[in-house]
Write an enzyme that holds these catalytic residues in place. Structure first.
Site, mmCIF file in Angstrom:
data_model
loop_
_atom_site.group_PDB
_atom_site.id
_atom_site.type_symbol
_atom_site.label_atom_id
_atom_site.label_comp_id
_atom_site.label_asym_id
_atom_site.label_seq_id
_atom_site.Cartn_x
_atom_site.Cartn_y
_atom_site.Cartn_z
ATOM 1 N N SER A 300 -4.677 7.286 -3.945
ATOM 2 C CA SER A 300 -4.035 6.458 -2.922
ATOM 3 C C SER A 300 -5.019 5.379 -2.494
ATOM 4 O O SER A 300 -6.231 5.539 -2.654
ATOM 5 C CB SER A 300 -3.687 7.301 -1.697
ATOM 6 O OG SER A 300 -4.839 7.537 -0.904
ATOM 7 N N ASP A 301 -4.524 4.279 -1.946
ATOM 8 C CA ASP A 301 -5.450 3.377 -1.277
ATOM 9 C C ASP A 301 -5.905 4.077 0.012
ATOM 10 O O ASP A 301 -5.389 5.131 0.405
ATOM 11 C CB ASP A 301 -4.831 1.996 -1.007
ATOM 12 C CG ASP A 301 -5.918 0.931 -0.835
ATOM 13 O OD1 ASP A 301 -7.068 1.291 -0.562
ATOM 14 O OD2 ASP A 301 -5.604 -0.264 -0.966
ATOM 15 N N TYR A 302 -6.875 3.487 0.645
ATOM 16 C CA TYR A 302 -7.583 4.077 1.787
ATOM 17 C C TYR A 302 -6.613 4.451 2.918
ATOM 18 O O TYR A 302 -6.011 3.573 3.536
ATOM 19 C CB TYR A 302 -8.586 3.036 2.263
ATOM 20 C CG TYR A 302 -9.624 3.476 3.241
ATOM 21 C CD1 TYR A 302 -10.865 3.939 2.814
ATOM 22 C CD2 TYR A 302 -9.390 3.378 4.600
ATOM 23 C CE1 TYR A 302 -11.841 4.291 3.724
ATOM 24 C CE2 TYR A 302 -10.366 3.740 5.517
ATOM 25 C CZ TYR A 302 -11.584 4.194 5.064
ATOM 26 O OH TYR A 302 -12.553 4.539 5.960
ATOM 27 N N THR A 303 -6.457 5.720 3.142
ATOM 28 C CA THR A 303 -5.547 6.304 4.157
ATOM 29 C C THR A 303 -4.079 5.883 3.976
ATOM 30 O O THR A 303 -3.275 5.978 4.908
ATOM 31 C CB THR A 303 -5.973 5.975 5.624
ATOM 32 O OG1 THR A 303 -5.959 4.558 5.818
ATOM 33 C CG2 THR A 303 -7.343 6.518 5.961
ATOM 34 N N ALA A 304 -3.725 5.433 2.770
ATOM 35 C CA ALA A 304 -2.341 4.958 2.563
ATOM 36 C C ALA A 304 -1.332 6.093 2.730
ATOM 37 O O ALA A 304 -0.179 5.847 3.111
ATOM 38 C CB ALA A 304 -2.201 4.325 1.187
#
Ligand code: NOJ
Length: 757
Positions: A300-304
Site C-alpha cells: 500500500s502507499d503510506y497509510t493508504a
C-alpha cells in the site's frame, strides 16, 4: 548494422515492448522451482498468524542516524521498541533509512532471534539517484533517451545497494496530464507511449539482469493506478473515468513495467470512480493477478489502508484492514493495521486463512527472488558504503543526463550557444547560484555540498572569471530590497543576460499542487526590468512541471528548460550554453498559454467544433483568451542545428490486419554541427467507434546526424499498435483510414494517409 537496419531493429523492439505486447526482457528471476516453493510452504506452515501479519507489514525506520523524515509524522518507535518488534516477528520490511551497519544489526536480529528467521527487506524512495542525483524523472524523460534512463536507474541501484537499500519505490509511471499536480515531476509526463518505454528502461536499470545481484534493487512501479488523473490536479484527489480509459491510458506503463520484470507495485492513494485503489479487488486481483499474471507483491502507499476510513470506504481500522487484504493489497505500509487486525480477522472467519497465506507467499517469494534467504546480508556491505558513492562514472553520468535532459524551447537569432571568450555575461536570478535548487523533489539523501549550480558550471568553463557578474535580483517567492536595481546595473554592464527564474523545487513533488502554474510575481517583475535594458536575454527555467510563461520570460531571446537537473545541474547546462554539446531534449509535457487550460495535453480528443488557430472563436471549442493550443507542445525542442524533414514514404497505402507498415523519411542536417534529433512518429485514427486522440506518439528514435548529412529513418508499425481499448475492454484495431506523421514534435509535420483493411 546500417542506420536503416538499426532503426528497423529499434522499431521492432518498440513494437514488441508496446502496451499490448509482452516484454522482451528475460530478467533472471527465479522462484518457480518446486524446491523453493516447498521451502516457502514449510515456512508458512509453521508461522503464527501474528508472524504472518508481520511479514505483511512495513514501517519507516526512524531509529538510525541516516533515517529521513518524509511522509506525515506517525508515532516514533525508538530503537529498543523496534528491536523488540523485529524479535516478535511483527515487521517484514523497513524503509526510509540508509546505512549498511544499522541494517545489518536489524537483519541479524531478524534471522537469528525470531521464530521463523525470515530476513527483512530494506526499502527507500530512490527516485532519481541516491547520493549522486540525476535529473528529476520528468526532466530526464525529456531526453527521450531510453538507454540513458536505464543507465541512470542502474547507477542509482549501484549507489543504493552500497548504503544498504534493496528495494526502491520507483519508478513512478503515472501518466500525468494536469500540470497543476506537483507529482508530474516524478514521472514521464503526459504520454503513455513515452511512459511505457521509460518505465521499462527504469525497471530494467534498477533490477538488472539478476535480481539476486548485490547491485540490483527490487523495483516498485507506482502508484497503481490512475493517480496522475486526480481531479483538478490536486494531490490525493478523487479520479473519475471509464474503465476503457483506465486501460487505454493509465495501465499500459504498469503492464510494461511488469513485463520488464518489476516484482512489486504500490497501490495509489486515490479512488477510481469511488473505489480506493488500496482496497480495489478489480484492480489488485482481477486485472493485476488474474489477467496479467503478476507474481510480485502489492504494497500500500503510506497509510493508504487506514485512509480508507477518510474516503468513507471503511468503517474503522479493522474494516480497512479486511477490505485491503481481501482486495489483494499484500503489504500494509506504516499504519500497523495488519499487525493489529489480521490475526483476529482470520480467527473470526472474516478473512480466509488462505488469503493471508497467499499474501505471505508473495512476500516470501519476492524475498527469495532477491536472494535474501541465501544471503540476508546482500547489499548490506559496509565496505561498499563510501567506495561506491559519487564515483567518477556516476558524476560523468549525472552530467551527461543533465545536458541531455534540458530542452531548448526557443533560440532567436541563434543567441545560444554563447562564446567562452569575449562576451560579458550577467548571470541574474535566484536560481543562478543556489545549490538547494539543483537536485529537485524526492532527493531523500541530498548531497548539496557537491551540487553544481549554474554559476559554478559556467565559471568552470569561461575563459576569464571577469566575464561573469552575478546579481540575485529577487528571492524566489518574495521581492528583495534593492535586488532589481542591482540586477539592472549588472545587465547594463553585460553583453548578454542569463536569467535564471522559475518555481522553487518545493512547488513540485508530493502534496505540491498549484492553481496557477506561473513564475512567482517578484521574479516576473525582475524579468520585466531586465527586458527594459534592451540586452539580449537567455532564460534558464527551473521547474518541476510545465509552466505558464508570460511577458518578458516568454519573450526572451532564448528559453532553456532546466528542470532540476541533479548533482551536475550547472555543468550539464554550461555544456549546452557554451555549445560543447547541442540540446537533445524534447518536452514530455505541453506548456500551455494559460494555467486555466489545464488539463492540457497534446493527445486530446477532437470535439465536434474544433477551432483552428487564427479562426473566428465563436461557436468553437476554445477559451475566450486563447486558442486551444499549447505555447510549446509535447515533443517540442530545438537543437543547435536545423533539421529538415523530407516527405514521409509508406511501404504501402494499405495494410492488412496481419501486415506491417514501414514508414520512412529522410532527415537532413542543414546546419553546421552534429546533433541528436528526436524523430517522432505519430498517428491519428480518423474514424473510430470511440473517438481517438488528434495525434498519438507510436515510436521515436534519437538519430545522431552530422552537419550536412542526410539519413533515412524508418519505423515499422503493425496493426496491433493501431488499436485501442474498446468498451468491451479489449484492445484491438479498427479497419479504416489513419493519418501518420514523422515529425520533430506533436504539432509539426505533414500527414500522410494509409488504410488498415
Ligand atoms: C508516499 C508517496 O506517495 C510514495 O510515492 C512513497 O513511495 C511513499 N510515501 C513512501 O515514502
Amino acid at each position: 548494422m546500417t542506420i536503416l537496419e538499426n532503426n528497423l531493429a529499434f522499431s521492432r523492439r518498440s513494437f514488441l515492448m508496446g502496451s499490448i505486447a509482452a516484454g522482451v526482457f528475460s530478467p533472471k528471476i527465479i522462484f518457480a522451482k518446486s524446491k523453493d516453493e516447498d521451502f516457502i510452504d514449510n515456512l508458512i506452515a509453521n508461522m503464527s498468524l501474528e508472524e504472518k501479519a508481520g511479514q505483511l507489514s512495513i514501517f519507516a525506520d526512524n531509529t538510525r542516524s541516516n533515517s529521513i523524515a518524509i511522509n506525515p509524522a506517525q508515532a516514533k518507535v525508538g530503537k529498543d521498541a523496534l528491536i523488540s518488534r523485529i524479535k516478535n516477528g511483527e515487521i517484514g520490511a523497513l524503509f526510509s533509512a540508509k546505512g549498511a551497519k544499522g541494517a545489518r544489526e536489524y537483519q541479524k536480529i531478524a534471522i537469528t532471534q525470531t521464530k521463523s528467521k525470515i530476513p527483512l527487506i530494506f526499502g527507500a524512495d530512490i527516485i532519481h539517484g541516491c547520493t549522486t542525483q540525476f535529473p528529476i524523472p520528468l526532466g530526464e524523460s525529456a531526453s527521450f533517451d531510453i538507454d540513458l534512463c536505464e543507465r541512470t536507474a542502474k547507477m542509482a541501484a549501484f549507489e543504493a545497494t552500497a548504503v544498504g537499500i534493496q528495494w526502491t519505490f520507483a519508478p513512478m509511471v503515472d501518466v500525468a496530464r494536469d500540470q497543476r499536480w506537483g507529482r508530474v515531476a516524478e514521472g514521464s509526463g503526459e504520454d503513455p507511449y513515452l511512459g511505457i518505454k521509460l518505465a521499462q528502461a527504469r525497471v530494467k536499470g534498477f533490477q538488472g539482469n539478476d535480481l539476486k545481484s548485490e547491485y540490483s534493487v527490487l523495483s516498485c512501479p507506482k502508484h497503481f493506478a490512475a493517480y496522475g488523473a486526480v481531479q483538478g490536479g490536486m494531490d490525493y484527489n478523487t479520479t473519475e473515468m471509464s474503465e476503457a480509459t483506465l486501460r487505454d491510458l493509465h495501465l499500459p506503463p504498469f503492464k510494461a513495467a511488469f513485463d520488464a520484470g518489476a516484482l512489486s507495485v504500490m497501490s495509489s492513494f486515490n479512488d477510481i470512480s469511488g473505489v480506493p485503489s488500496t482496497a480495489n479487488p478489480h484492480l489488485l486481483t482481477d486485472i493485476l493477478r488474474d489477467e496479467w499474471g503478476f507474481k510480485g507483491l502489492v504494497v500500500s502507499d503510506y497509510t493508504a489502508d487506514d485512509e480508507l476510513i477518510h474516503h468513507g470506504y471503511a468503517a474503522d481500522g479493522r474494516d480497512a484492514a479486511k477490505k485491503s487484504i481481501l482486495a489483494g493489497c499484500d503489504m500494509s505500509m506504516e499504519s500497523g493495521l495488519y499487525n493489529k487486525y489480521l490475526p483476529d480477522l482470520v480467527k473470526s472467519g472474516e478473512v480466509p486463512l488462505k488469503v493471508v497465506d497467499e499474501s505471505v507467499r508473495r512476500v516470501l517469494r519476492v524475498k527469495q527472488a532477491l536472494g535474501l534467504f541465501e544471503n540476508p546480508y546482500r547489499s548490506l556491505n559496509e565496505a561498499r558504503e563510501l567506495k561506491d558513492q559519487r564515483t567518477k562514472e556516476a558524476i560523468a553520468l549525472s552530467r551527461e543526463a543533465a545536458r541531455k535532459s534540458a530542452v531548448l524551447l526557443k533560440n532567436e537569432n541563434n543567441i545560444l550557444p554563447l562564446p567562452k571568450t569575449g562576451k560579458k555575461i550577467a548571470l541574474i536570478g535566484p536560481f543562478a547560484s543556489d545549490k538547494y535548487q539543483t537536485l529537485g523533489t524526492w532527493t531523500i539523501f541530498p548531497d548539496f555540498d557537491n551540487a553544481v549550480t549554474l554559476e559554478k558550471g559556467l565559471r568552470a568553463q569561461i575563459s576569464s572569471q571577469d566575464l561573469i557578474k552575478t546579481a540575485k535580483g529577487s528571492h524566489i517567492t518574495e521581492a528583495m530590497d534593492g535586488g532589481i536595481e542591482e540586477a539592472v546595473q549588472t545587465a547594463k554592464w553585460a553583453d548578454v543576460v542569463v536569467l535564471c527564474v522559475g518555481e522553487p523545487e518545493k512547488f513540485s513533488g508530493e502534496s505540491q499542487s498549484r492553481v496557477s502554474i506561473t513564475i512567482p510575481q517578484p521574479q516576473q517583475e525582475l524579468a520585466e526590468a531586465i527586458a527594459k535594458t534592451g540586452k539580449p536575454v537567455v532564460v534558464v527555467l527551473s521547474h518541476g512541471r510545465a509552466l505558464e510563461l508570460s511577458g518578458a520570460v516568454k519573450n526572451a531571446d532564448a528559453i532553456l528548460c532546466a528542470w532540476f537537473l541533479g548533482s551536475e545541474h550547472g555543468n550539464g547546462l554550461a555544456d549546452l550554453i557554451f555549445g560543447d554539446y547541442s540540446p537533445q531534449g524534447r518536452l514530455p509535457v505541453s506548456f500551455p498559454h494559460f494555467s486555466g487550460q489545464q488539463p492540457y495535453y497534446y493527445n486530446h480528443r477532437i470535439t465536434g467544433r474544433p477551432q483552428q488557430p487564427g479562426q473566428e472563436r465563436f461557436y468553437k471549442a476554445r477559451y475566450i483568451e486563447t486558442d486551444n493550443t499549447a505555447l510549446y507542445s509535447f515533443g517540442h525542442g530545438l537543437t543547435y542545428s536545423e533539421i529538415e524533414y523530407g516527405k514521409v514514404e509508406l511501404s504501402s497505402p494499405k495494410i492488412g490486419m496481419n501486415e506491417d507498415l514501414f514508414a520512412s523519411c529522410i532527415i537532413t542536417n542543414k546546419g553546421n554541427r552534429k546533433v541528436r534529433e528526436a524523430v517522432q512518429l505519430y498517428i491519428h485514427d480518423m474514424v473510430a467507434s470511440i473517438t481517438r486522440p488528434i495525434r498519438e506518439l507510436k515510436a521515436f528514435e534519437l538519430v545522431e546526424i552530422d552537419a550536412g548529412q542526410s539519413k533515412k529513418v524508418e519505423f515499422r508499425i503493425g496493426a496491433p499498435e493501431l488499436g485501442f481499448v474498446h468498451n468491451d475492454l479489449k484492445h484491438y484495431p479498427e479497419a479504416g483510414k489513419f493519418k501518420l506523421w514523422i515529425a520533430p514534435s506533436s504539432v509539426t509535420g505533414e500527414a500522410v494517409e494509409f488504410e488498415l483493411l
